[in-house]
Motif scaffolding. Structure first.
Motif, PDB file in Angstrom:
ATOM      1  N   ILE A 165     -54.238  24.289 -71.324  1.00 12.61           N
ATOM      2  CA  ILE A 165     -54.157  23.325 -72.852  1.00 12.61           C
ATOM      3  C   ILE A 165     -56.134  23.010 -72.532  1.00 12.61           C
ATOM      4  O   ILE A 165     -56.592  22.685 -73.333  1.00 12.61           O
ATOM      5  N   GLY A 166     -57.087  23.633 -71.593  1.00 15.41           N
ATOM      6  CA  GLY A 166     -58.301  22.956 -71.594  1.00 15.41           C
ATOM      7  C   GLY A 166     -58.813  24.413 -72.434  1.00 15.41           C
ATOM      8  O   GLY A 166     -59.720  23.758 -73.514  1.00 15.41           O
TER       9      GLY A 166
ATOM     10  N   ALA B   5     -71.001  13.887 -74.508  1.00 15.93           N
ATOM     11  CA  ALA B   5     -69.962  13.511 -73.466  1.00 15.93           C
ATOM     12  C   ALA B   5     -69.649  14.089 -73.597  1.00 15.93           C
ATOM     13  O   ALA B   5     -68.518  14.326 -71.715  1.00 15.93           O
ATOM     14  N   LEU B   6     -68.821  14.832 -74.424  1.00 14.16           N
ATOM     15  CA  LEU B   6     -68.054  16.064 -74.746  1.00 14.16           C
ATOM     16  C   LEU B   6     -67.908  17.046 -73.364  1.00 14.16           C
ATOM     17  O   LEU B   6     -67.174  17.719 -72.821  1.00 14.16           O
ATOM     18  N   LEU B   7     -69.039  17.793 -73.827  1.00 13.28           N
ATOM     19  CA  LEU B   7     -70.075  18.776 -72.619  1.00 13.28           C
ATOM     20  C   LEU B   7     -70.017  18.581 -71.114  1.00 13.28           C
ATOM     21  O   LEU B   7     -69.491  19.341 -70.636  1.00 13.28           O
ATOM     22  N   VAL B   8     -70.092  17.174 -70.358  1.00 15.47           N
ATOM     23  CA  VAL B   8     -70.193  16.771 -69.327  1.00 15.47           C
ATOM     24  C   VAL B   8     -68.654  16.318 -68.808  1.00 15.47           C
ATOM     25  O   VAL B   8     -68.404  16.681 -68.210  1.00 15.47           O
TER      26      VAL B   8
ATOM     27  N   ALA C  12     -64.715  18.197 -65.663  1.00 14.30           N
ATOM     28  CA  ALA C  12     -63.196  18.676 -65.288  1.00 14.30           C
ATOM     29  C   ALA C  12     -63.123  20.025 -64.228  1.00 14.30           C
ATOM     30  O   ALA C  12     -62.216  20.715 -63.441  1.00 14.30           O
ATOM     31  N   MET C  13     -63.871  21.128 -65.086  1.00 16.75           N
ATOM     32  CA  MET C  13     -64.471  22.394 -64.141  1.00 16.75           C
ATOM     33  C   MET C  13     -64.954  22.222 -62.415  1.00 16.75           C
ATOM     34  O   MET C  13     -64.226  22.859 -61.665  1.00 16.75           O
ATOM     35  N   TYR C  14     -65.374  21.676 -62.893  1.00 16.82           N
ATOM     36  CA  TYR C  14     -66.329  21.459 -61.476  1.00 16.82           C
ATOM     37  C   TYR C  14     -64.932  20.613 -60.775  1.00 16.82           C
ATOM     38  O   TYR C  14     -64.921  20.215 -58.901  1.00 16.82           O
ATOM     39  N   THR C  15     -63.755  19.637 -60.544  1.00 21.55           N
ATOM     40  CA  THR C  15     -63.551  18.834 -60.325  1.00 21.55           C
ATOM     41  C   THR C  15     -62.332  19.849 -59.849  1.00 21.55           C
ATOM     42  O   THR C  15     -62.020  19.943 -58.695  1.00 21.55           O
ATOM     43  N   ARG C  16     -62.068  20.790 -60.822  1.00 19.70           N
ATOM     44  CA  ARG C  16     -60.998  21.559 -59.964  1.00 19.70           C
ATOM     45  C   ARG C  16     -61.440  22.421 -58.797  1.00 19.70           C
ATOM     46  O   ARG C  16     -61.153  22.818 -57.423  1.00 19.70           O
ATOM     47  N   ILE C  17     -62.716  22.386 -59.220  1.00 18.07           N
ATOM     48  CA  ILE C  17     -63.560  23.845 -58.258  1.00 18.07           C
ATOM     49  C   ILE C  17     -63.726  23.376 -57.318  1.00 18.07           C
ATOM     50  O   ILE C  17     -63.503  24.276 -55.729  1.00 18.07           O
TER      51      ILE C  17
ATOM     52  N   GLY D  95     -65.871  30.144 -65.794  1.00 15.29           N
ATOM     53  CA  GLY D  95     -64.242  30.915 -65.546  1.00 15.29           C
ATOM     54  C   GLY D  95     -63.816  31.189 -64.905  1.00 15.29           C
ATOM     55  O   GLY D  95     -62.893  30.845 -64.429  1.00 15.29           O
ATOM     56  N   ALA D  96     -64.472  32.704 -64.070  1.00 13.94           N
ATOM     57  CA  ALA D  96     -64.200  33.576 -62.760  1.00 13.94           C
ATOM     58  C   ALA D  96     -63.928  32.260 -61.283  1.00 13.94           C
ATOM     59  O   ALA D  96     -61.932  31.963 -61.066  1.00 13.94           O
ATOM     60  N   ALA D  97     -64.619  31.365 -61.744  1.00 14.78           N
ATOM     61  CA  ALA D  97     -64.368  30.146 -60.571  1.00 14.78           C
ATOM     62  C   ALA D  97     -63.608  29.442 -60.192  1.00 14.78           C
ATOM     63  O   ALA D  97     -62.159  29.201 -59.687  1.00 14.78           O
ATOM     64  N   CYS D  98     -63.057  29.086 -61.477  1.00 12.38           N
ATOM     65  CA  CYS D  98     -61.892  27.646 -61.834  1.00 12.38           C
ATOM     66  C   CYS D  98     -60.484  29.101 -62.052  1.00 12.38           C
ATOM     67  O   CYS D  98     -59.464  28.343 -61.588  1.00 12.38           O
ATOM     68  N   GLY D  99     -60.433  30.077 -62.345  1.00 14.33           N
ATOM     69  CA  GLY D  99     -59.365  31.237 -62.339  1.00 14.33           C
ATOM     70  C   GLY D  99     -58.880  31.485 -60.737  1.00 14.33           C
ATOM     71  O   GLY D  99     -58.025  30.854 -60.686  1.00 14.33           O
ATOM     72  N   VAL D 100     -59.584  31.225 -59.566  1.00 11.64           N
ATOM     73  CA  VAL D 100     -60.199  31.136 -58.549  1.00 11.64           C
ATOM     74  C   VAL D 100     -59.488  30.033 -57.841  1.00 11.64           C
ATOM     75  O   VAL D 100     -58.088  30.561 -57.133  1.00 11.64           O
ATOM     76  N   ALA D 101     -59.476  28.843 -58.385  1.00  9.53           N
ATOM     77  CA  ALA D 101     -59.720  27.459 -57.687  1.00  9.53           C
ATOM     78  C   ALA D 101     -58.271  27.682 -58.756  1.00  9.53           C
ATOM     79  O   ALA D 101     -57.629  26.607 -57.416  1.00  9.53           O
ATOM     80  N   THR D 102     -57.982  28.067 -59.365  1.00 10.42           N
ATOM     81  CA  THR D 102     -55.993  27.517 -59.371  1.00 10.42           C
ATOM     82  C   THR D 102     -55.164  28.639 -58.828  1.00 10.42           C
ATOM     83  O   THR D 102     -53.962  27.598 -58.103  1.00 10.42           O
TER      84      THR D 102
END
Length: 448
Positions: free
Chosen positions: A80-81, A369-372, A377-382, A430-437
């Motif tokens: 979705i992201g 605001a959209l950038l932040v 959202a990415m760093y919350t997952r990480i 992006g790679a970190a978000c994939g690892v975090a998933t």
């Protein structure tokens, strides 16, 4: 005694028995990340892709690599992201909020390419060996670029020309890129050290294994810091050292604080975070007090250049606070608010020298605001994944510290207007978000 699992060769996968043979990887899983890394390396060589003539075609190539990666991985990898990010950028362009296309097109292309290479990193991280191979290619490509820049500098030294500094619009741009390189190399070296500690190797074998498995990381740290020192940005050098110390402390905390460690190592572990904070604060304050892009002398002011720029650009932002003046408008708006009193600070390269001020002027409150929100959202997952013992953490910590480096420069001396550095950061994130998933894809036996 706590142990760190011996993970894959580059450290981003789960541990596996030594007797298990290496599984082959599908070519279609390997080609997109390698192609993206090749384009990224080419962007470094093309002076960071700051010119539209380089940014537009390279952005197109990164988008093609992302499309191929998504087709190879399958539609279930589309999140979705990803759709929301692509939709937001397209809507930003179609509605005209991005400003006239003749001015905003290169910036839109860079943004879309950043999302594309993020997708490539995300998909590659779901397949352990694809990320390992792409990671090795990224390091060796960066090593080649640093070596090439060093050779250019040495060849131009007799004439007094600083080829490294001349390849960038500002010293801060060089500091951002070489600082990211140093973090990438150091992360690899630290992983090898943790792996050797987990395997309880004899001292005689530790150096051999470090040189054999961590050669790329060691060379990248040495070359990147050498190029950074030649560029001569004092705030950049100090900020990079502070972030490197923070990464070394954080990534080795679990092994440096064990009961059997000697007093010197335990003391170093205790003092390292204070050293890192001190260096970071020193670098930021130095960047604010003494602007490297402003030549002292006639036309100066008692007000710090950064303060002069913020005051001027905030006046421009208030003319269109919600949606901004459009991407690429920072220079035009800066000319409108320039006066005799602030002309010397406003005419230096780097525009606002602040990523937040730049986004406010160009995209308004909505764009910032959209950038932040996206980064949050990415760093919350990480950070959520960092709390899990089952998730490999080396790459997650690298992404966090890369974000810290970008933030420190972004509020000090750089508008982060170097596309190749932004793309490199997007790939790491992006790679970190994939690892975090955490749902990794392993090749089946019938694919061998």
């Amino acid at each position: 005694m706590n142990k760190i699992p011996a993970q894959a060769a580059m450290g981003w996968g789960r541990s596996r028995p030594k007797a298990q043979p290496l599984q082959r990887i599908r070519l279609r899983d390997l080609l997109p990340p390698l192609a993206a890394v090749a384009v990224l390396t080419l962007a470094h060589v093309a002076y960071g892709a700051v010119q539209p003539i380089a940014a537009l075609p390279l952005s197109g190539l990164l988008v093609v690599a992302a499309i191929v990666a998504l087709l190879a991985a399958g539609p279930h990898h589309i999140t979705i992201g990803m759709m929301a990010g692509a939709g937001a950028i397209i809507a930003f362009a179609v509605t005209g909020l991005a400003g006239p296309l003749h001015r905003s097109a290169p910036h839109l292309a860079v943004l879309f390419a950043a999302g594309a290479i993020w997708c490539v990193g995300y998909i590659a991280s779901r397949h352990r060996r694809a990320l390992d191979v792409a990671w090795a290619a990224l390091m060796w490509g960066a090593i080649g670029y640093c070596a090439w820049m060093f050779i250019l500098h040495v060849s131009g030294a007799p004439s007094g020309e600083n080829a490294i500094l001349g390849a960038f619009a500002t010293p801060a741009n060089a500091s951002v890129l070489f600082g990211l390189f140093a973090l990438v190399g150091m992360s690899n070296v630290l992983h090898i050290i943790k792996q050797m500690d987990a395997e309880a190797l004899a001292r005689s074998r530790m150096i051999e294994q470090l040189l054999r498995q961590g050669l790329a990381g060691i060379l990248l740290v040495v070359f990147s810091l050498t190029c950074l020192s030649i560029a001569g940005s004092r705030p950049g050098i100090i900020i990079t050292l502070g972030v490197l110390v923070a990464l070394m402390w954080w990534d080795t905390l679990s092994i440096s604080t064990r009961e059997h460690r000697g007093i010197p190592m335990r003391l170093a572990s205790l003092l390292a975070p204070f050293v890192a904070i001190g260096l970071a604060g020193w670098g930021v304050s130095l960047g604010w007090i003494s602007d490297e892009t402003v030549v002292p002398g006639v036309g100066g002011s008692d007000v710090m250049p950064n303060i002069q720029r913020i005051q001027a650009y905030m006046g421009a932002w208030m003319d269109s606070p919600v949606f901004g003046h459009g991407l690429g408008s920072i220079g035009v708006e800066g000319d409108k608010v320039m006066t005799l009193a602030n002309a010397k600070a406003m005419r230096v390269p780097g525009d606002a020298h602040s990523v937040f001020v730049t986004w406010l002027v160009e995209a308004g409150i909505i764009g910032l605001a959209l950038l932040v929100l996206a980064l949050g959202a990415m760093y919350t997952r990480i950070f959520a994944a960092l709390r899990s013992r089952r998730t490999p953490r080396t790459f997650l910590r690298l992404a966090v510290m890369a974000g810290v480096l970008m933030l420190l420069h972004g509020v000090t001396d750089s508008s982060l207007d170097l596309p190749s550095a932004v793309w490199l950061y997007a790939l790491l994130l992006g790679a970190a978000c994939g690892v975090a998933t955490g749902r990794r894809i392993e090749p089946r036996e019938d694919e061998e």
